[in-house]
Design an enzyme around this catalytic site. Structure first.
Site: not given
Ligand SMILES: NC(=O)c1ccc[n+]([C@@H]2O[C@H](COP(=O)([O-])OP(=O)(O)OC[C@H]3O[C@@H](n4cnc5c(N)ncnc54)[C@H](OP(=O)(O)O)[C@@H]3O)[C@@H](O)[C@H]2O)c1
Length: 251
Positions: A144, A157
């Site tokens: 990120s 974070y």
């Molecule tokens: N959205 C943004 O603005 C953004 C920006 C930069 C980077 N990112 C990164 O991109 C990645 C995906 O994010 P997203 O936006 O797609 O968010 P999201 O839809 O909230 O997905 C987060 C994922 O992490 C999983 N997770 C959380 N804790 C876990 C654990 N203990 N074991 C296994 N899985 C776990 C969740 O599973 P559950 O269904 O079990 O909760 C979900 O599948 C993340 O690493 C995030 O930090 C996001």
């Protein structure tokens, strides 16, 4: 095996309900991905995601995976690799946390750090070893921009992503020349459930845009991908601002 354009036939997603990961999986299935493993905590959402990808024609399996249980990673992920080659691993799990609560409750802050950093170190090393045994494949790591420079508003974070980013870069160097490619993806603000309800940051983007950038990065065998690309320049400038100036910015 990957095709001549570097796109995978088989995909393992760690964080199987991630909106960014699922947008990426949909895009890759529309190209040539046929087998998808969705690894995540068991939930109706995980099964629903699998069903949707099956509807696109892929052979989809779910597997129980918890980033917070590193002792299980070797066995859980080893079973997936034992079923056949995995051309791409997408490390997409992550926890944003709640900065104000996490400052008050160190145990909650540790959960963010353990999920985003420790969990990724464990799962990343387990997958890297299997990819290396195959002699090919890509490990795509969702870092990120938050890891580029710690901000007052989300440094818990951000620091976990800084650690993850540095780990993934080092792993990429360690695997250089082995046939395994590590790609670090640094999105800015992406509109997903993770950011729902938060004030939108400048240059906000979508899971589909991240997916398109991942595809391009795979085709180019990039080591680092910014989404949107302009963030590379913006962050290069922000990174070099003096602390006193950076502290006063409304970021
Ligand atoms: N959205 C943004 O603005 C953004 C920006 C930069 C980077 N990112 C990164 O991109 C990645 C995906 O994010 P997203 O936006 O797609 O968010 P999201 O839809 O909230 O997905 C987060 C994922 O992490 C999983 N997770 C959380 N804790 C876990 C654990 N203990 N074991 C296994 N899985 C776990 C969740 O599973 P559950 O269904 O079990 O909760 C979900 O599948 C993340 O690493 C995030 O930090 C996001």
């Amino acid at each position: 095996m990957k095709d001549a354009f570097g796109l995978p036939q088989s995909l393992l997603v760690l964080g199987g309900t991630s909106e960014i990961a699922l947008a990426t999986a949909r895009r890759l299935i529309a190209r040539r991905t046929r087998t998808v493993w969705l690894a995540g905590r068991p939930s109706p959402a995980l099964e629903e995601a699998a069903g949707q990808l099956r509807g696109l024609g892929a052979d989809v399996h779910t597997v129980t995976f918890d980033a917070l249980d590193p002792a299980s990673h070797e066995a859980v992920l080893g079973k997936v690799f034992a079923e056949g080659d995995v051309d791409m691993v997408l490390l997409a799990f992550g926890l944003l946390g709640d900065q104000a609560r996490d400052e008050r409750e160190p145990e909650a802050a540790v959960r963010v750090a353990q999920t985003n950093y420790t969990g990724a170190v464990s799962a990343g090393l387990v997958c890297a070893r299997s990819l290396q045994s195959q002699g090919h494949g890509s490990l795509v790591v969702m870092s990120s921009v938050a890891g580029e420079r710690a901000r007052r508003a989300n440094f818990i974070y951000g620091s976990s992503k800084a650690g993850l980013d540095a780990f993934a870069q080092g792993l990429g160097d360690a695997l250089h020349g082995t046939g395994v490619h590590v790609m670090v993806v640094r999105p800015g603000f992406v509109r997903t459930r993770m950011t729902a309800g938060l004030p939108e940051a400048p240059l906000a983007t979508t899971p589909e845009a991240v997916a398109a950038a991942v595809e391009l990065g795979l085709r180019r065998r990039s080591e680092t991908v910014w989404v949107p690309g302009t963030l590379r320049v913006v962050m290069a400038a922000l990174r070099h601002l003096p602390r006193g100036v950076f502290r006063r910015l409304p970021v």
